[in-house]
Design an enzyme around this catalytic site. Structure first.
Site, PDB file in Angstrom:
ATOM      1  N   ASP A   1      29.459  74.065  92.360  1.00  0.00           N
ATOM      2  CA  ASP A   1      30.456  73.107  92.349  1.00  0.00           C
ATOM      3  C   ASP A   1      30.130  72.073  93.272  1.00  0.00           C
ATOM      4  O   ASP A   1      29.508  72.252  94.256  1.00  0.00           O
ATOM      5  CB  ASP A   1      32.066  73.676  92.564  1.00  0.00           C
ATOM      6  CG  ASP A   1      33.226  72.960  92.449  1.00  0.00           C
ATOM      7  OD1 ASP A   1      33.119  71.985  91.729  1.00  0.00           O
ATOM      8  OD2 ASP A   1      34.070  73.176  92.810  1.00  0.00           O
TER       9      ASP A   1
ATOM     10  N   GLU B   1      27.956  66.716  93.694  1.00  0.00           N
ATOM     11  CA  GLU B   1      27.728  65.381  93.161  1.00  0.00           C
ATOM     12  C   GLU B   1      26.857  64.466  94.277  1.00  0.00           C
ATOM     13  O   GLU B   1      26.200  63.888  93.669  1.00  0.00           O
ATOM     14  CB  GLU B   1      29.122  64.605  93.048  1.00  0.00           C
ATOM     15  CG  GLU B   1      29.465  65.123  91.618  1.00  0.00           C
ATOM     16  CD  GLU B   1      30.346  66.503  91.684  1.00  0.00           C
ATOM     17  OE1 GLU B   1      30.675  66.768  92.689  1.00  0.00           O
ATOM     18  OE2 GLU B   1      30.207  66.931  90.674  1.00  0.00           O
TER      19      GLU B   1
ATOM     20  N   ASP C   1      37.300  68.507  86.150  1.00  0.00           N
ATOM     21  CA  ASP C   1      38.707  68.591  86.501  1.00  0.00           C
ATOM     22  C   ASP C   1      39.460  67.878  85.523  1.00  0.00           C
ATOM     23  O   ASP C   1      40.068  66.833  85.699  1.00  0.00           O
ATOM     24  CB  ASP C   1      39.163  68.252  87.858  1.00  0.00           C
ATOM     25  CG  ASP C   1      38.169  69.509  88.993  1.00  0.00           C
ATOM     26  OD1 ASP C   1      37.785  70.377  88.502  1.00  0.00           O
ATOM     27  OD2 ASP C   1      38.317  69.080  90.213  1.00  0.00           O
TER      28      ASP C   1
END
Ligand code: MIG
Length: 787
Positions: free
Chosen positions: A405, A408, A483
């Site tokens: 996770d 980015e 999300d």
């Protein structure tokens, strides 16, 4: 000759006129008077690479996207000089490079223009740092449609939009929000019934304008690097994606269980809660293969540690869960807590594994653990180190998969939500700033993770999930869409995003079923599961700070629906596994918008609700509450209603039944669709018989069923089987043949055969030429029968 220097604006520059041409090391070079070089490289008869050097030199040629296994295959290649242009020919394409401004026109062998430069290549100088902003402007044809570009939560057809790639942590992203997590600079154009692809392999922030600024033009550009793109010929939409996948790679086969149902929440803890959730699945007999531990399983959010308080005996727990058929999947983030007593932090600092600012200080940023350092995954030695950190989780504890996770990369407490742009990266020996490495950072992280899982989980197959992606990430990992929100609008978004990811080369994709933020109504949850059973990655996840989101959290009635559809997913496993195989082997997208079924029918080009999973099943989610029917457009030809076997004709919008019991699912005539019996988890019990659902067709249809051991690596050495079925019906009879290749023998010895929608009386039935006793055959209603 008429020469015209062509600066197109005060700060824009463009190539002027070709001064000379060179053929060198297999490539064609076009040099202009003002020092621009265009390099054209024929990769295959249908993939051509275009690279421009605005300042007379090329950067080192390096790409994270291109698959190492890719090799050039050129049947034919030539370049000749004509009066106004050079003509490059391959077996499929004619490429004209105009002497003036290096404008490129690409045609097929019938002379149809597939793609054409308008302004063509031009650039801006970046005054504040070295380099240029390379731009490309092409003609947008009348009625040209655009698809692709990864995870954009906007209309499937991109015409009229301007979008960008800059991976961003967008908690609770809105419909149309851009950019969000993923960076896939690949799009497909379709006009005059022919499709092609453009892959702009540039990892800087990239922009794509699909006839938004001007109706007649489409442009793409990047905030640095080179104009470096691949033209990929179709002309079928499907083959564009397959050919793009040839270039950027496909995944290996996942373990079969990874295609089962996964239950996740932020977070299940302590251990007793995890056990409780797993027990409930078995108690209610709702199939489930994987249970997730989110960040709270760690000790103070330190990666590769376990909270001694919540998970005192991780190995014992993971083993016990495995006994019940649950695979445990854990979260690993890129941020390493700054803590001098934490061995990973120590190792990273001592060995210089962490990213640094331009002046040499370690890059420090806040995430869950507080201040963190971040491995520079763009270094091979750092990736190796990272891969080896999984030894403990995989080998010692027995974890079955990992989700990465925040890669980015995401940071808290900064306006930009990510690293400062001066941060340095190695980029595998091509040192650069974060501007260039940002969009590939997550990909390199999950690549290292994948290597670790493969090594330390061996001989089991690795299973990784990532939130950030660049083109090529499909070689290493599956992905989820981030999300999302528990709203009906987000169910629409989920459907679009998964289709778009699949046609952008990344098929192993799923959404947080039910929505990550906020709480779904029971009806929304059921509808989302009904969509999710057709997504390659099938997982419920939620942020956990609102009501529960397990199948039983919405009351008994809702649970019965959810259970029934999860069961259908498990019945479909051999079909979905086969679809995965087609993806892995040929790059075929697992999910296909219906434009991919019939691109010649203009009605399909704007459709986005209906989609196909593989060759035989078409589904259409219900995206509103209180619905009993909905309009649907089926591609031309006949389809069978999955629930009733009623034939329905495509080619017109029709209203079909869409109840909670029977949402729209359609089967293709002639299809042979394999089902396994419902299992609580993959491998729960020996499969005694597989069921073949065979759909009558007046005509001939072929279907594939692929099987192997479902785990391990023997299939790569040929221990697998391809069964090719041919169904041939002629109005008063039907022949079904099976042709097998490969030695693999599944554990079952028997097929139950269900023949759907027979239009004639059944007599006799010949099996391998011998008539069988019709007493043994069940004739069911709706003209179906089984034996
Ligand atoms: O800032 O690990 O998208 O799936 O549950 C939130 C906690 C961090 C974001 C992920 C989500 C995950 C959550 N993470």
């Amino acid at each position: 000759m008429f020469y015209q220097s062509a600066p197109t604006g005060p700060q824009e520059f463009a190539p002027d006129f070709v001064k000379y041409f060179q053929e060198k090391e297999d490539k064609f070079y076009f040099h202009t008077h003002n020092g621009v070089i265009l390099c054209v490289e024929v990769y295959t008869d249908y993939i051509i690479r275009f690279r421009y050097a605005s300042e007379g030199y090329f950067l080192n040629d390096f790409s994270y996207a291109i698959d190492e296994k890719f090799s050039k295959k050129v049947e034919k290649k030539s370049c000749e000089e004509l009066e106004d242009y050079y003509l490059i020919q391959t077996a499929e394409l004619n490429v004209q490079v105009e002497k003036k401004a290096l404008r490129v026109t690409i045609k097929d062998k019938e002379g149809n223009i597939l793609n054409e430069d308008e302004k063509g290549f031009h650039w801006e100088e970046l005054k504040n740092h070295a380099g240029v902003l390379p731009k490309m402007t092409k003609k947008a044809k009348q009625a040209e449609h655009f698809y692709g570009l990864g995870d954009k939560p906007t209309t499937l057809n991109l015409r009229g939009r301007r979008l960008q790639n800059w991976g961003t942590d967008e908690y609770g992203f809105a419909k149309h929000k851009d950019p969000i997590y993923k960076n896939i600079p690949f799009y497909i154009g379709l006009h005059h019934k022919k499709a092609y692809g453009i892959f702009f392999d540039n990892s800087f922030k990239t922009f794509f304008d699909f006839a938004s600024e001007r109706k007649t033009a489409m442009s793409y550009w990047a905030e640095g690097g080179e104009m470096n793109y691949y033209f990929i010929n179709g002309p079928e939409l499907n083959s564009v994606v397959e050919r793009y996948s040839e270039l950027t790679g496909t995944p290996e086969m996942p373990p079969l269980w990874a295609l089962g149902f996964h239950q996740c929440k932020w977070s299940y803890y302590p251990e007793s809660q995890v056990r409780d959730i797993c027990n409930k699945f078995r108690e209610y007999e709702i199939p489930c293969d994987a249970i997730y531990l989110d960040i709270d399983y760690m000790d103070g959010y330190r990666c590769f540690t376990w909270s001694p308080e919540y998970f005192p005996e991780p190995k014992k727990m993971v083993d016990d869960l495995a006994e019940q058929g649950f695979k445990t999947i854990v979260m690993i983030d890129p941020g390493i807590k700054v803590d001098k007593d934490y061995w990973i932090c120590q190792e990273g600092v001592e060995n210089d594994y962490f990213c640094k600012r331009e002046d040499g200080h370690l890059m420090r940023g806040k995430v869950w653990p507080g201040d963190c350092y971040f491995p520079d995954y763009t270094r091979p030695d750092v990736r190796e180190w990272w891969a080896d950190l999984y030894e403990g989780l995989m080998k010692d504890v027995g974890v079955a998969g990992v989700w990465n996770d925040m890669n980015e990369p995401a940071l808290f407490e900064t306006d930009t939500k990510t690293f400062p742009l001066d941060v340095r990266h190695d980029y595998d020996g091509n040192p650069c700033s974060h501007k260039k490495a940002h969009n590939i950072y997550g990909m390199q992280m999950v690549r290292a993770t994948y290597e670790g899982l493969k090594k330390w989980g061996y001989p089991k197959r690795p299973f990784a999930i990532t939130r950030s992606c660049y083109s090529g990430t499909q070689r290493y990992s599956s992905a989820w869409t981030g999300d999302n929100i528990a709203t009906w609008e987000h169910l629409w978004v989920a459907n679009i995003q998964c289709q778009r990811m699949a046609i952008s080369g990344m098929s192993f994709i799923g959404t947080d079923i039910g929505g990550f933020t906020e709480h779904p109504s029971s009806e929304l949850f059921i509808r989302w599961v009904q969509l999710g059973i057709f997504h390659p990655f099938f997982r419920v996840h939620s942020s956990g700070d609102h009501g529960d989101q397990e199948p039983w959290s919405f009351g008994n009635e809702a649970m019965q629906y959810v259970k029934r559809f999860i069961e259908l997913r498990y019945q479909l496993l051999p079909y979905i596994y086969t679809v995965f195989y087609q993806h892995a082997k040929y790059g075929t997208p697992m999910l296909r918008p219906i434009s991919f079924v019939d691109q010649e029918d203009p009605h399909t080009l704007y459709r986005q609700d209906e989609f196909m999973l593989g060759d035989s099943i078409l589904a259409c989610p219900v995206l509103e509450p209180n619905v009993k029917e909905r309009p649907i457009y089926l591609p031309k030809g006949w389809w069978y209603d999955f629930w009733t076997d009623k034939p329905i004709k495509g080619g017109d919008e029709t209203v079909v039944k869409a109840t909670l019991e029977e949402p729209p699912i359609f089967m293709k005539p002639g299809a042979v669709v394999p089902f396994y019996p419902v299992m609580q988890y993959v491998g729960e019990k020996p499969i005694e018989a597989a069921t073949l659902h065979i759909y009558y067709k007046n005509g001939v249809e072929e279907s594939l069923v692929y099987e192997d051991a479902g785990d391990g690596h023997a299939y790569k050495e040929g221990d697998c089987v391809e069964k090719r079925f041919t169904v041939e019906g002629n109005g008063d009879g039907m022949t079904i043949t099976q042709k097998k290749t490969g030695p693999f023998l599944p554990e079952y010895k028997v097929y139950d055969i269900v023949i759907h929608a027979m239009p004639f009386t059944i007599d006799p039935i010949l099996v391998n030429g011998k008539a069988i006793d019709l007493e043994d055959v069940d004739i069911l209603e709706y003209g179906r029968f089984s034996f």
